[in-house]
Each structure stands twice: as structure tokens, then as C-alpha cells.
Design an enzyme around this catalytic site. Structure first.
Site, PDB file in Angstrom:
ATOM      1  CD  GLU A 224      -3.064  -1.041   0.296  1.00  0.00           C
ATOM      2  OE1 GLU A 224      -3.081  -0.111  -0.524  1.00  0.00           O
ATOM      3  OE2 GLU A 224      -3.924  -1.939   0.306  1.00  0.00           O
TER       4      GLU A 224
ATOM      5  NE  ARG B 197      -3.792   2.706  -0.706  1.00  0.00           N
ATOM      6  CZ  ARG B 197      -5.059   2.561  -0.380  1.00  0.00           C
ATOM      7  NH1 ARG B 197      -5.797   3.592  -0.095  1.00  0.00           N
ATOM      8  NH2 ARG B 197      -5.610   1.356  -0.324  1.00  0.00           N
TER       9      ARG B 197
ATOM     10  CG  ASP C  79      -6.245  -7.171  -7.209  1.00  0.00           C
ATOM     11  OD1 ASP C  79      -5.213  -7.524  -6.608  1.00  0.00           O
ATOM     12  OD2 ASP C  79      -6.993  -6.276  -6.782  1.00  0.00           O
TER      13      ASP C  79
ATOM     14  CD  GLU D 184     -10.976  -1.765  -8.244  1.00  0.00           C
ATOM     15  OE1 GLU D 184     -12.088  -1.354  -7.823  1.00  0.00           O
ATOM     16  OE2 GLU D 184      -9.936  -1.682  -7.575  1.00  0.00           O
TER      17      GLU D 184
END
Ligand code: DMJ
Length: 588
Positions: free
Chosen positions: A176, A180, A309, A484
């Protein structure tokens, strides 16, 4: 849910029309029997057939529509590729900018500098008690640059310059923080004409993150204590790391090497891919957990949703980032997409919606490992439609530059397959917006004959597990401002010019405005997408400003803004430039 939803009503209608279709088919049989009649009959037949061609969609049109994924003739005046219009829809684009400002200004007023924002209580919070690391500010700043919000950008930049610190003595998630914060800083660096502030901060962060790669296999640990700095294992999953998390750092670290000329970032990130390549199960699929001591997969779910994913997303994007110069990534991507088609892609029973299943490992009574196919699809999977279309026109193309939209003869067989599946997956994701709010739930399940559900218990194609009249909303029923589907719509629009994708994106945007917007400022998650009026959860995820509003803006902006031929988006929607590498891939 006292009233049936639009989805339930439509599914009843679908049943009626499918039974109606059997009454139509006999009308086609006289044409097949015509061979026993004379030439006059053929003339009549030709006239009748011509009328049919004009009155009903002909097979060629249907094929074209399947290819493009929409009613091409209706969505393009004049029809055909020559009239593709990729210019801005200014009013809609500006509406998205206004929404972004509604979110940002509320955050800035109530919580500037805090990692996360709670728009109902008007408070901020940090990921750890040690203090914030600029999670929201850095994640949002490149959207300001793209939208031309100079005043907001200058204030955010000033905060990064004067207040941001990474000396936080606590564990932060490696993945993360990379996607980010590192991704946000690198994107800001590129989009600000290389403002050195952002590169200095990015390098500082990446150097701390490098400590996570100090494992026997080279797979990075899940957490990093930024102050020490030191990699830390996840105590909830001893010995394990998540596949998507270790394989979604590569774009950022490779970009950093290109701008600093320091090879080590590239090498560390690339080693992870070599370990995964060596460990991949024969069909090309990747379970969601790996053992970081040995660098091996452990029996765990195989899926395109959480923890799986972005592994698949970055296979393609690593190939694109280096201007398609690394055949190893094309090969890994192609193998993975073929495996996904062979093992995970399914069709729903009634409407024939294309979706992805999950494979869950189980032990048989004899102790053998077996895989159970589960018809569950996370909202996260909706990135895949656009990704497959992008892969089709690049990794799956026979020419360097395909037309908009591509024609089948520009694509390899695999490209044609992936394009069609991508188009269909986007339709499926849009079908999951058929809820009381027009927002899609976090997780959907598709009906299969063995699910034991009656038509009174669940709609015919897909349903939200645990959703029962009068019961508290299930976890699956939430919409947490995820990007998404609009991400896929943006890519699909850029690759086709089909206005249908803009229309769908606009519908989603309006649902967000109607159900997630907080009048005093900001946007909040919705607890149950199938219930109006909605109940909010007091949280505005950072990816609303970094991804959802950015992709919506780009969907309505002119296609010259962040062109797909020049940029690749990291998984948090931070664009990074495509470059010609000076380093050769070190594994095969
Ligand atoms: C984002 O943080 C990234 O897109 C990540 O890859 C998956 N989840 C969220 C958005 O839903």
C-alpha cells in the site's frame, strides 16, 4: 428491500422473452426448406430476406456489436472508425472536477495531512499511532496536476515540502505504501516537469522500503517499519506474503531506477518476478500466497480479486512500461491470460454474463489436493475488462499501432480472444450496477445449478450473498468508492471511441453523486447498494481522489490527456511514463 430491485424485475422479463424466442424460430424454417421450390420463390425469398435485414439486426451487425461491445451504429453518428470522436465532453469532465474539489476541500478543511478522512464526523485519522505519512495528500496530488487545479496543488506540495515525514516508528504495509505514496510521488515528479522535491521524497521512501527485500528468497516482507527502517513479517500470516503485494511494486521501482540511474531498485523488484516465474504452477496460474523463505506458492485461493488482482495487471504493465522490449513479460502475461480463460472464465446461467470464478484448494478424503470452482467475483476484478482490451491491442497485436477501434485482422488469435472477453467482462461489471442505488457491491456471486438456491432466494444470474430482507447488510453489499469499473470504462473508451462507455461512466458518477456525496463535504462509502435511502460508513477511501475521480475525469477528457501510448498507470492510477530501458531483463 421491500420492493424488487430493477435487476430482479429485469430477470423476470428475461425469462418471459427467452420463452418467447421459441415461438419465433419456426418463422426461419421456410427459408431452409426453399430448395424444393422454383426460381420465383428465390426472388421472393431474397426480397423477404432483404426486408428482414433492414428490420432486424443482421448477423454481421451482431458480430460487430459483440466485437465492440456496444451498439456501434447507434453510438457513433455515421458509424465506423472514421468518425471516432475522442475529444472532451467538457460539461461532464468539469462536473468530475467539481466532485474532486468537493472531496479534497473537505479533507483539507477537516484533516489536512492525516492519512485517512472521515467525512461524516469531519475527522482525520492515521494508519498508525506513530503519525501520518501523507497517504491522502500524496495519493491525490497528481490528480490535481492532471485536472489543472493549481491552487490546490500548490497547497498540497507545500504540505509535502514542510510537513511530510517518514520517520514513523510503526509498521506500514509495503504494498500500500508503494502503490499510493511512492507511486504518487513518482507520478507527481513526472507530471510537474520533474520537480526535485518529489524525487527526493520518493528516493527516501524507496530506500526504506528496500529493507523489506532482505529475505532468503528476495520476496519482500508485508510490512516495513519506516523509522528504523526494517522489513517486518505479517504476524497474521506467519511465513507468508501475498502474491499481488509482492508483484505490484515493479513499475514503481523500475521507474525510480530510470530517473535516478540506480540499478538496485530495478534488480530487487525484478528478482521477485524471477522467483514467481520459477514457482508458477504449470498452467500459469498463481495462488494468492507465497512462502517468503523458499519463494514457493502455498496452496491458497487462485483468483483475480483480492491478493491476486494486480499480479496479473502488472504482468501486462511491466511489458508496456519498457515499451514492449521485454518478451519475458509478454510470455508470462500470455500464459496467465490463457490459464485464466481455461480455468476461471465462466458464463452465467441465464443471461450468459461472462465472469471470473475462484479456485479454492481443498483436501480430498485421501489427502489429495483438489480445486473447487467458486462463482464469486470481487468488484476488484472489474479492472480486468479494460486490462484485457489494452493487452489485446499491445501484447496481442500483430501491428505496433492498431486502429481505434482495432480490427480483428490487426490482432493475434489470443488478442481477439482477450478483446472479446474484456468487452464482455465490462458488460458484466455494468450488470452488477443494476441495484437500487446504481452502485455495484463489493462482491457478487453468480448462480450455478449446485448452489441450492431457489428463484425466491436469489435472482437468476447474480446475487449478493447474505442479503436478506430485514437482516443487517452483509459485507458483500458495500460500495466503498472503488474505481475498477470506471478504470475499465476509461480504457475501453480510449480504445474504441464508443460513447456507450462514457454513458455508463456518467451513470456511475451520478450514482456516486446521489448516494455517496456528503452535503457538508466529502464522499462516504455505502453499507448496502441495494437499499435506499442509503446508510453511510464514515470513511472516504484515498482511492476516490487518486483513482475513481481521476479515471472519470480522463474518461471525459480529450484523449491527448495522459495518452495510453505514452503512460502506464500504476495500480493506484498514478501515471508513469513508458520508456526505452537501458537495462536488459535479467531472467528468462
Ligand atoms: C487500490 O488501492 C488499488 O487499485 C489496488 O490495486 C486494489 N484496490 C484499490 C482500489 O479498489
Amino acid at each position: 428491500m421491500s420492493e424488487p430491485t430493477l435487476r430482479q424485475r429485469k430477470q423476470n422479463l428475461a425469462k418471459t422473452s427467452s420463452s418467447g424466442s421459441t415461438t419465433k424460430s419456426p418463422s426461419r424454417s421456410p427459408v431452409r426448406k426453399a430448395s424444393s421450390f422454383g426460381p420465383g420463390f428465390y426472388v421472393v425469398c431474397c426480397l423477404v430476406l432483404s426486408a428482414v435485414v433492414f428490420l432486424y439486426p443482421n448477423p454481421a451487425t451482431e458480430l460487430l456489436q459483440t466485437w465492440l461491445g456496444a451498439d456501434w451504429g447507434a453510438s457513433l453518428p455515421g458509424g465506423g472508425a472514421d468518425s471516432v470522436d475522442l475529444t472532451a465532453d467538457v460539461a461532464k469532465r468539469d462536473a468530475v472536477v467539481a466532485a474532486f474539489k468537493h472531496a479534497w476541500l473537505a479533507y483539507e478543511r477537516d484533516a489536512m495531512g492525516d492519512d485517512e478522512y472521515h467525512p461524516i464526523s469531519h475527522k482525520g485519522s492515521n494508519l498508525t499511532e506513530a503519525g501520518g505519512i501523507g497517504y491522502t495528500v500524496v495519493d491525490s496530488i497528481d490528480t490535481m496536476l492532471i485536472m489543472g487545479l493549481d491552487e490546490e496543488y500548490q497547497r498540497a506540495r507545500e504540505w509535502i515540502k514542510t510537513k511530510m515525514t517518514l520517520d514513523r516508528d510503526a509498521n506500514f504495509n509495503t504494498f500500500e505504501t508503494t502503490i499510493r505514496v511512492l507511486g504518487g510521488l513518482l507520478s507527481a515528479y513526472h507530471l510537474s516537469s520533474e520537480d526535485p522535491l518529489f524525487l527526493e521524497r520518493a528516493t527516501d521512501l524507496a530506500d526504506r522500503l528496500l529493507t523489506t527485500f532482505e529475505t532468503p528468497s528476495g520476496l519482500p516482507l508485508s510490512n516495513v517499519n519506516l523509522a528504523i527502517p526494517e522489513g517486518r513479517a505479517d504476524s497474521n500470516s506467519p511465513g507468508l506474503v501475498s502474491t499481488a503485494e509482492v508483484a505490484t511494486l515493479q513499475l514503481e521501482f523500475r521507474d525510480l531506477t530510470m530517473v535516478t540511474d540506480e540499478d538496485m531498485y530495478w534488480r530487487k523488484a525484478e528478482k521477485v518476478m524471477a522467483v514467481i516465474k520459477a514457482a508458477t504452477m504449470p498452467p500459469g496460474l498463481a495462488p494468492i500466497y507465497m512462502n517468503y523463505e523458499q519463494g514457493r506458492f502455498v496452496p491458497s485461493a487462485i483468483r483475480l480479486g483480492s491478493r491476486g488482482d494486480s499480479y496479473y495487471e502488472y504482468l501486462l504493465k511491466q511489458f508496456l512500461q519498457t515499451n514492449r522490449t521485454e518478451p519475458i513479460y509478454r510470455q508470462m502475461y500470455e500464459n496467465a491470460m490463457t490459464a485464466i480463460h481455461n480455468h476461471l472464465i465462466q458464463k452465467s446461467t441465464t443471461a450468459g454474463l461472462t465472469y471470473t470464478s475462484e479456485l479454492i484448494p481443498e483436501r480430498t478424503q485421501e489427502g489429495e489436493l483438489a480445486w473447487r470452482l467458486t462463482p464469486k467475483q470481487d468488484h476488484l476484478v472489474c479492472f480486468l475488462g479494460g486490462s484485457l482490451m489494452l493487452g489485446a491491442v499491445t501484447a496481442g497485436a500483430v501491428v505496433d499501432k492498431v486502429s481505434i477501434p482495432p480490427s480483428p485482422n490487426q490482432l493475434l488469435e489470443q488478442g481477439i480472444r482477450d478483446w472479446s472477453t474484456g468487452v464482455e467482462l465490462i458488460k458484466t461489471c455494468m450488470a452488477t450496477h443494476d441495484t437500487a442505488t446504481g452502485l455495484a457491491p463489493e462482491i457478487v456471486h453468480f448462480r450455478i445449478p449446485s448452489d441450492g438456491l431457489s428463484e425466491f432466494m436469489a435472482p437468476t444470474d447474480w446475487y449478493i450473498k447474505g442479503a436478506r430482507k430485514g437482516a443487517p447488510a452483509s459485507y458483500d453489499a458495500r460500495y466503498i468508492l472503488r474505481p475498477e469499473t470506471v478504470e475499465s470504462l476509461f480504457i475501453a473508451f480510449r480504445l474504441t471511441g464508443d460513447r456507450r462507455y462514457r454513458d455508463w461512466g456518467w451513470n456511475i458518477f451520478q450514482s456516486i453523486e446521489k448516494h455517496c456525496k456528503i452535503a457538508s463535504g466529502g464522499y462516504a462509502s455505502v453499507i448496502n447498494v441495494d437499499e435506499v435511502p442509503v446508510t453511510h460508513e464514515d470513511k472516504m477511501e484515498t482511492f476516490l481522489m487518486s483513482e475513481t475521480f481521476k479515471y472519470l475525469y480522463l474518461l471525459f477528457a480529450d484523449s491527448s490527456v495522459i495518452p495510453l501510448t505514452q503512460y502506464v498507470f500504476n495500480t493506484e492510477a498514478h501515471p508513469l511514463p513508458i520508456f526505452n530501458p537501458t537495462i536488459r531483463t535479467g531472467f528468462s
